[in-house]
Write a protein that holds these residues in place. Structure first.
Motif, PDB file in Angstrom:
ATOM      1  N   ASP A  13     -18.726  -1.343  -5.218  1.00 31.12           N
ATOM      2  CA  ASP A  13     -17.727  -1.911  -6.104  1.00 31.12           C
ATOM      3  C   ASP A  13     -17.864  -1.115  -7.435  1.00 31.12           C
ATOM      4  O   ASP A  13     -16.544  -1.016  -8.062  1.00 31.12           O
ATOM      5  N   MET A  16     -15.071   1.593  -6.838  1.00 34.13           N
ATOM      6  CA  MET A  16     -13.795   0.873  -6.775  1.00 34.13           C
ATOM      7  C   MET A  16     -13.458   0.930  -8.334  1.00 34.13           C
ATOM      8  O   MET A  16     -12.332   1.246  -8.825  1.00 34.13           O
ATOM      9  N   ARG A  17     -14.257   0.387  -9.001  1.00 38.78           N
ATOM     10  CA  ARG A  17     -13.893   0.120 -10.658  1.00 38.78           C
ATOM     11  C   ARG A  17     -13.658   1.532 -11.254  1.00 38.78           C
ATOM     12  O   ARG A  17     -12.735   1.720 -12.151  1.00 38.78           O
ATOM     13  N   CYS A  19     -12.427   4.314  -9.709  1.00 39.68           N
ATOM     14  CA  CYS A  19     -11.211   4.816  -9.312  1.00 39.68           C
ATOM     15  C   CYS A  19     -10.169   4.099  -9.761  1.00 39.68           C
ATOM     16  O   CYS A  19      -8.997   4.589 -10.409  1.00 39.68           O
ATOM     17  N   GLU A  20     -10.062   2.757 -10.010  1.00 39.37           N
ATOM     18  CA  GLU A  20      -9.086   2.087 -10.400  1.00 39.37           C
ATOM     19  C   GLU A  20      -8.908   2.255 -11.998  1.00 39.37           C
ATOM     20  O   GLU A  20      -7.692   2.019 -12.602  1.00 39.37           O
ATOM     21  N   PRO A  27      -3.861   3.976  -5.251  1.00 40.23           N
ATOM     22  CA  PRO A  27      -4.590   3.071  -4.628  1.00 40.23           C
ATOM     23  C   PRO A  27      -4.547   3.113  -3.226  1.00 40.23           C
ATOM     24  O   PRO A  27      -3.736   3.521  -2.352  1.00 40.23           O
ATOM     25  N   MET A  31     -10.104   1.709   1.126  1.00 44.37           N
ATOM     26  CA  MET A  31     -11.001   2.429   0.689  1.00 44.37           C
ATOM     27  C   MET A  31     -12.400   1.600   0.474  1.00 44.37           C
ATOM     28  O   MET A  31     -13.333   1.981   1.121  1.00 44.37           O
ATOM     29  N   ARG A  32     -12.394   0.537   0.176  1.00 44.91           N
ATOM     30  CA  ARG A  32     -13.706  -0.292  -0.228  1.00 44.91           C
ATOM     31  C   ARG A  32     -14.146  -0.429   1.161  1.00 44.91           C
ATOM     32  O   ARG A  32     -15.353  -0.245   1.455  1.00 44.91           O
ATOM     33  N   SER A  57     -10.607  11.332  -3.972  1.00 44.87           N
ATOM     34  CA  SER A  57     -10.918  10.393  -5.082  1.00 44.87           C
ATOM     35  C   SER A  57     -12.003  10.948  -6.127  1.00 44.87           C
ATOM     36  O   SER A  57     -12.072  10.170  -7.121  1.00 44.87           O
ATOM     37  N   SER A  67     -15.175   8.808 -10.974  1.00 47.77           N
ATOM     38  CA  SER A  67     -15.889   8.106  -9.804  1.00 47.77           C
ATOM     39  C   SER A  67     -16.608   8.824  -8.645  1.00 47.77           C
ATOM     40  O   SER A  67     -17.285   8.345  -7.970  1.00 47.77           O
TER      41      SER A  67
END
Length: 236
Positions: A13, A16-17, A19-20, A27, A31-32, A57, A67
């Motif tokens: 998580d 992902m945060r 990356c976002e 996106p 990926m997750r 990424s 990331s």
């Protein structure tokens, strides 16, 4: 076990945060789940997870993205938990190793990506240093180098020769930095033993393998060995 899995999910998580939060990140809905696949019992899921780990990424020459920081922490946690056991996994580039060997290979790439040689290359290309900003991802990854060394050192005596090779490769990169120089003698001895014994893929120590075992060990002791793990494709 359930608590460990929850910790690993939280680490994904965090990735992902990060990356976002990157405005340039593209996106990817897979990926997750793919990163979670690194802890799966299915070798194919693990291979897919490795492909994402080696994706664009985290690091794109000469850039290191924020990331990369949680990604390193995730890999360190996987290594600490000895995820994957002795099951042999085929990496995206076709190499056969237990998962821990592939994770060590990735760590060597990351260690090289934030090294002084790469900083100079960045300055040549961008006109400024990535270390100018104290909150840069470069500094954050560099602060993890001692943990990366500890993770690699834990596998210097691994029963799998390929894993030992990858552990030494990481360590050779890391002991060049001053804060880890105290470990050079140990890694020099490990490199000498590896080279004397022979390996299935000697190119894993590209700047060391062409020398005698004694010369390779001396290069590590002096901090001059300069392995260059394979690079990543750039973002398109």
């Amino acid at each position: 076990m359930a608590e460990e899995r929850a910790d690993l999910r939280n680490m994904v998580d965090d990735i992902m945060r990060a990356c976002e939060a990157d405005e340039y990140w593209l996106p990817d809905p897979e990926m997750r789940a793919s990163l979670h696949g690194l802890v799966a019992d299915d070798p194919r899921s693990v291979t897919v997870g490795l492909a994402y780990l080696w994706g664009r990424s985290f690091i794109e020459y000469p850039n290191v993205f924020p990331s990369a920081v949680p990604a390193v922490r995730y890999v360190l946690a996987l290594l600490d938990r000895r995820i994957g056991g002795d099951t042999v996994i085929r990496s995206p580039d076709g190499r056969l190793r237990p998962l821990r060997g592939h994770l060590l290979t990735w760590l060597s790439f990351v260690a090289e990506a934030v090294g002084d040689v790469r900083v100079r290359k960045f300055v040549e290309l961008a006109g400024y240093s990535p270390l100018e900003h104290p909150n840069s991802a470069w500094h954050a990854v560099r602060r993890l180098r001692s943990q990366m060394y500890d993770a690699a050192a834990a596998f210097l005596d691994d029963p799998d020769a390929g894993v030992r090779q990858e552990a030494i490769t990481v360590a050779v990169v890391l002991v060049r930095v001053s804060e880890l120089a105290v470990h050079r003698e140990r890694i020099a001895a490990a490199a000498r033993a590896l080279l004397d014994a022979g390996t299935d893929q000697p190119q894993a120590l590209p700047e060391v393998a062409g020398r005698s075992a004694v010369g390779a060990a001396a290069a590590v002791r002096q901090g001059t060995a300069d392995p260059a793990p394979a690079g990543l494709p750039g973002r398109e």
